[in-house]
Scaffold this motif. Structure first.
Motif, PDB file in Angstrom:
ATOM      1  N   ASP A   1      22.787 -15.029 -34.538  1.00  0.00           N
ATOM      2  CA  ASP A   1      21.954 -16.100 -33.980  1.00  0.00           C
ATOM      3  C   ASP A   1      22.691 -17.436 -33.931  1.00  0.00           C
ATOM      4  O   ASP A   1      22.543 -18.199 -32.976  1.00  0.00           O
ATOM      5  N   GLU A   2      23.473 -17.720 -34.953  1.00  0.00           N
ATOM      6  CA  GLU A   2      24.229 -18.969 -34.988  1.00  0.00           C
ATOM      7  C   GLU A   2      25.315 -18.974 -33.912  1.00  0.00           C
ATOM      8  O   GLU A   2      25.545 -19.992 -33.256  1.00  0.00           O
ATOM      9  N   LEU A   3      25.968 -17.846 -33.714  1.00  0.00           N
ATOM     10  CA  LEU A   3      26.968 -17.732 -32.648  1.00  0.00           C
ATOM     11  C   LEU A   3      26.332 -18.007 -31.288  1.00  0.00           C
ATOM     12  O   LEU A   3      26.861 -18.779 -30.486  1.00  0.00           O
ATOM     13  N   LEU A   4      25.180 -17.403 -31.041  1.00  0.00           N
ATOM     14  CA  LEU A   4      24.482 -17.622 -29.775  1.00  0.00           C
ATOM     15  C   LEU A   4      24.058 -19.074 -29.615  1.00  0.00           C
ATOM     16  O   LEU A   4      24.123 -19.636 -28.516  1.00  0.00           O
ATOM     17  N   LYS A   5      23.638 -19.693 -30.700  1.00  0.00           N
ATOM     18  CA  LYS A   5      23.229 -21.101 -30.659  1.00  0.00           C
ATOM     19  C   LYS A   5      24.397 -22.000 -30.265  1.00  0.00           C
ATOM     20  O   LYS A   5      24.263 -22.883 -29.416  1.00  0.00           O
ATOM     21  N   VAL A   6      25.551 -21.779 -30.871  1.00  0.00           N
ATOM     22  CA  VAL A   6      26.740 -22.571 -30.554  1.00  0.00           C
ATOM     23  C   VAL A   6      27.132 -22.378 -29.086  1.00  0.00           C
ATOM     24  O   VAL A   6      27.412 -23.347 -28.375  1.00  0.00           O
ATOM     25  N   ALA A   7      27.117 -21.133 -28.626  1.00  0.00           N
ATOM     26  CA  ALA A   7      27.484 -20.856 -27.228  1.00  0.00           C
ATOM     27  C   ALA A   7      26.513 -21.537 -26.274  1.00  0.00           C
ATOM     28  O   ALA A   7      26.934 -22.125 -25.264  1.00  0.00           O
ATOM     29  N   LYS A   8      25.219 -21.475 -26.575  1.00  0.00           N
ATOM     30  CA  LYS A   8      24.225 -22.108 -25.705  1.00  0.00           C
ATOM     31  C   LYS A   8      24.405 -23.627 -25.670  1.00  0.00           C
ATOM     32  O   LYS A   8      24.351 -24.246 -24.600  1.00  0.00           O
ATOM     33  N   GLU A   9      24.636 -24.225 -26.829  1.00  0.00           N
ATOM     34  CA  GLU A   9      24.847 -25.669 -26.888  1.00  0.00           C
ATOM     35  C   GLU A   9      26.045 -26.089 -26.036  1.00  0.00           C
ATOM     36  O   GLU A   9      25.987 -27.085 -25.315  1.00  0.00           O
ATOM     37  N   GLN A  10      27.118 -25.312 -26.108  1.00  0.00           N
ATOM     38  CA  GLN A  10      28.307 -25.641 -25.329  1.00  0.00           C
ATOM     39  C   GLN A  10      28.083 -25.443 -23.827  1.00  0.00           C
ATOM     40  O   GLN A  10      28.557 -26.218 -23.014  1.00  0.00           O
ATOM     41  N   ARG A  11      27.346 -24.385 -23.472  1.00  0.00           N
ATOM     42  CA  ARG A  11      27.012 -24.153 -22.068  1.00  0.00           C
ATOM     43  C   ARG A  11      26.219 -25.331 -21.511  1.00  0.00           C
ATOM     44  O   ARG A  11      26.525 -25.859 -20.439  1.00  0.00           O
ATOM     45  N   LEU A  12      25.201 -25.762 -22.243  1.00  0.00           N
ATOM     46  CA  LEU A  12      24.387 -26.896 -21.804  1.00  0.00           C
ATOM     47  C   LEU A  12      25.215 -28.170 -21.704  1.00  0.00           C
ATOM     48  O   LEU A  12      25.055 -28.947 -20.766  1.00  0.00           O
ATOM     49  N   ALA A  13      26.115 -28.374 -22.655  1.00  0.00           N
ATOM     50  CA  ALA A  13      26.979 -29.558 -22.624  1.00  0.00           C
ATOM     51  C   ALA A  13      27.890 -29.543 -21.403  1.00  0.00           C
ATOM     52  O   ALA A  13      28.084 -30.573 -20.745  1.00  0.00           O
TER      53      ALA A  13
END
Length: 78
Positions: free
Chosen positions: A34-46
């Motif tokens: 879940d943390e890996l997915l969270k980091v990836a999503k944050e970077q995608r949005l950025a």
């Protein structure tokens, strides 16, 4: 007639390689999936926000025909 700009590829690894570091931490068992997915999503949005701020009209990795997701709408979508 107006001309639209597009970017077909843009690195998603993060300005400080956040996705790479999170992936390696996941492989090493230091963080959960879940943390890996969270980091990836944050970077995608950025990255999407960076492209939007720079005036890019078409961002292919966004859902076609949809506006750029906001942080709150992206969080609800997952």
């Amino acid at each position: 007639m107006s001309i639209q700009s597009a970017v077909l590829g843009f690195p998603r690894i993060g300005a400080k390689r956040e996705v790479k570091k999170a992936t390696e931490a996941y492989w090493a068992g230091k963080i959960q999936h879940d943390e890996l997915l969270k980091v990836a999503k944050e970077q995608r949005l950025a990255r999407w926000q960076t492209l939007k701020d720079q005036g890019v009209d078409v961002i292919p990795s966004c859902v076609l025909g949809s506006p750029l997701p906001t942080s709150s709408s992206a969080a609800r979508a997952s």
